[in-house]
Design an enzyme around this catalytic site. Sequence first.
Site, PDB file in Angstrom:
ATOM      1  N   ASP A 448      36.989  35.324  37.216  1.00 52.56           N
ATOM      2  CA  ASP A 448      36.376  34.946  35.946  1.00 52.56           C
ATOM      3  C   ASP A 448      35.632  33.617  36.084  1.00 52.56           C
ATOM      4  OD1 ASP A 448      35.780  35.148  33.266  1.00 52.56           O
ATOM      5  OD2 ASP A 448      37.844  35.436  32.613  1.00 52.56           O
ATOM      6  N   ASP A 512      32.917  40.936  26.928  1.00 53.77           N
ATOM      7  CA  ASP A 512      34.259  40.806  26.357  1.00 53.77           C
ATOM      8  C   ASP A 512      34.413  41.675  25.125  1.00 53.77           C
ATOM      9  OD1 ASP A 512      35.251  39.154  28.233  1.00 53.77           O
ATOM     10  OD2 ASP A 512      35.190  37.322  27.035  1.00 53.77           O
TER      11      ASP A 512
HETATM   12  C1  DGJ Z   1      37.301  35.855  29.615  1.00 53.60           C
HETATM   13  C2  DGJ Z   1      37.233  37.266  30.114  1.00 53.60           C
HETATM   14  O1  DGJ Z   1      35.970  37.785  29.926  1.00 53.60           O
HETATM   15  C3  DGJ Z   1      38.353  38.066  29.466  1.00 53.60           C
HETATM   16  O2  DGJ Z   1      38.262  39.405  29.830  1.00 53.60           O
HETATM   17  C4  DGJ Z   1      39.663  37.476  29.875  1.00 53.60           C
HETATM   18  O3  DGJ Z   1      39.863  37.640  31.247  1.00 53.60           O
HETATM   19  C5  DGJ Z   1      39.700  36.005  29.506  1.00 53.60           C
HETATM   20  N1  DGJ Z   1      38.557  35.292  29.988  1.00 53.60           N
HETATM   21  C6  DGJ Z   1      40.936  35.359  30.038  1.00 53.60           C
HETATM   22  O4  DGJ Z   1      40.947  33.995  29.821  1.00 53.60           O
END
Ligand code: DGJ
Length: 731
Positions: A448, A512
């Site tokens: 991430d 997301d």
């Molecule tokens: C942002 C990501 O896009 C989410 O899917 C998740 O992993 C969160 N971060 C976790 O902090």
Amino acid sequence: MHPVHLRSAGTSLLLAFDSGEAEIVHWGADLGENLPDLAILRGPVPHSALDIPVTAGLLPQASSGWAGRPGLRGHRNADGGPGLDFSPALRVVAAQVQDGGRTVVIIHRDSEAGLEVSSELTLHPGGLLELAHTLTNSGTAEYQLDELATVLPVPRDATELLDLTGRWCRENHPQRHAVQQGTWVRTGRHGRTGHDSSLLVAAGTAGFANRTGQVWATHLGWSGNHEQYLDSLADGRRMLGAAELLGSAEVVLRPGGSYRTPSLYAAYSGRGLDGITEAFYHWFRARPQHVDTTSGRVRPVVLNTWEAVYFDHSLEPLLELAEAAAGLGVERFVLDDGWFRGRRHDHAGLGDWYVDEDLWPEGLTPLIDAVTGHGMEFGLWVEPEMVNEDSDLARAHPDWIGGPAGRLPERWRHQQVLDLVNPAAWQYIFDRLDALLSEYRISYLKWDQNRDLAEMGHAGRPSVHAQTQAVYRLLDELRKAHPGVEIESCSSGGARVDLGILERTDRIWASDCNDALERQTIQRWTGVVVPPELVGSHIGPTTSHTTARTHDLSFRAITAMFGHFGLEWDVRRLDDAERTELARAIALFKQYRPLLHSGRMVRADEPDPALRLHGVVSHDGGEALYALVSVATSFAEVPGKVCLPGLLPDTAYRVEAVYPAAEDRRAFLQAAPPAWLAGGVEASGLFLAESGLPMPVLNPEHGLLLAVRRTTAGAPAADPAANSAHPVRNP
Ligand code: DGJ
């Protein structure tokens, strides 16, 4: 020097050198073998202009009269001040065709200015063109590079421009306008690719659509600051260009030093955007590292814990979740954010890449054993480029935080960026990840990256360029050390989706937002470049956590199927009906996975804005899976006949509605379905593409999955209505 003509998959790239520069005479439809004498095709000289025809070179330059955005900008600080060698006169000294006629390497030189540029153009087998320049400082003093751009000419009949933009939870939405004189620039200063970055900049003939029109499209394979543009000049010429956007003095070349541009990827299509997509997919799938069904490694069905438990990590519930997932047919279990030291929320812990001893007294082993014991792979979330000020790492090494001299940048999600240009910080991160991957049976990293690199600096100087390269090197070295581990590129959803990061990762997280309605658009436009097997796509909770919209499971599942399918939902809490339907949806995805992850993507030009029709057709034309999706209420009482494009015209097919069931009262609003829906129908590919099938009345935000298979029987059924009718039900 002789012209160079590269040809592949219906595309020609023709270069001439008569002006002394490398000039792309044609990038577009295949021209065949017989070419005229290009030397006499130079254009006229208008009044009140330079006395020679202006060359639009591969590196457009003022030294040959180019008044648009130049290919190279920079200068030398020598002989008492800056500004020297500001206007290069790079001329071609050699051009060599290599790689069995796929690649041409062109050497440009300006001995006076002490500059040399080597340009490499490859026309890949599926028609994707790749272009990169390497600038070398052959002078005796430092040369400061301001910009080295990769540009391609588009003809004057490219009158419309399409690019993509977005924001968090709404990535890759199209915007379109007429090409006029001037420069249309899309700038990315996020230090990462950006939620709003344009995955594609496409110029095309008037009204170009999914399956019609000529289109010229470019993509820049770079994960740092960048600009993409269309430069439309007063003389009628148009250039599609892109460049890394360099910070002040970010690239200063010592004598002998060089800089290579990110690769520009470009495709031409004479049959709309689907042709562009085909060129990109062909290129992706030909890469040796590509993970798909043709390489013998299928994309496993994922369960990601984020929207199931968030930071609430403890062994027992996670064991239950793993068991429930395995029971549904999940094949990879990914433990998301929250497992490492001090990470109970997003204010603390980033940088401390040790398993939290309080939460996990026996380490991750009990969970990993259970996951693998259920026959699933185990994946782990990491965010290696970031640091919380509330972490042991930041307390021990406050100077490892990137930024301008003397102060920290503003926090973003309570975090800062780790300065990976600092070799000690880079090594620490490499060692921690290497240790985790060595100690535990981890098959997958969700990598991430959750903030912009605002004011990113190393030792007080701008460092987005060097940081991007350091991240690439980190990924490259880890992959070398742990070749079996797959890596996902996530960046607050889809803020780092580009071919630079995808060269070293195995899938991207598109957004997301797991809301199926939003995903229909996000995935459609992400998928114009990136094939579905590389686009993470999960069934989220019934009511979306990011939009509060509620969708039936069938719509969520049909949406997730056209990607790398997974779940992000607390599946411990399903009722029996949900569990049965979800297990069936997973089985259905597995049944069609080989097709979905290898076939040709087709998108109909559906006239009703409330409806969309997309599908994947196998390369031999033998089978296809289509999704008809209603994204809004329609102006029409019934959808009418919807065409299924992309099949072989002379072949007979059987079309069947596979999901949801014809009698599903959540999905359909009709007194009676079309006659063929219950029992399927036979028709030729030509009939399906040109006449189409009457579709059921879908409720808004619902979908219908249609499976199509070549029949062994010869002639197609002439009358689709002759099939048995479905019993009438009132809603
Ligand atoms: C942002 C990501 O896009 C989410 O899917 C998740 O992993 C969160 N971060 C976790 O902090």
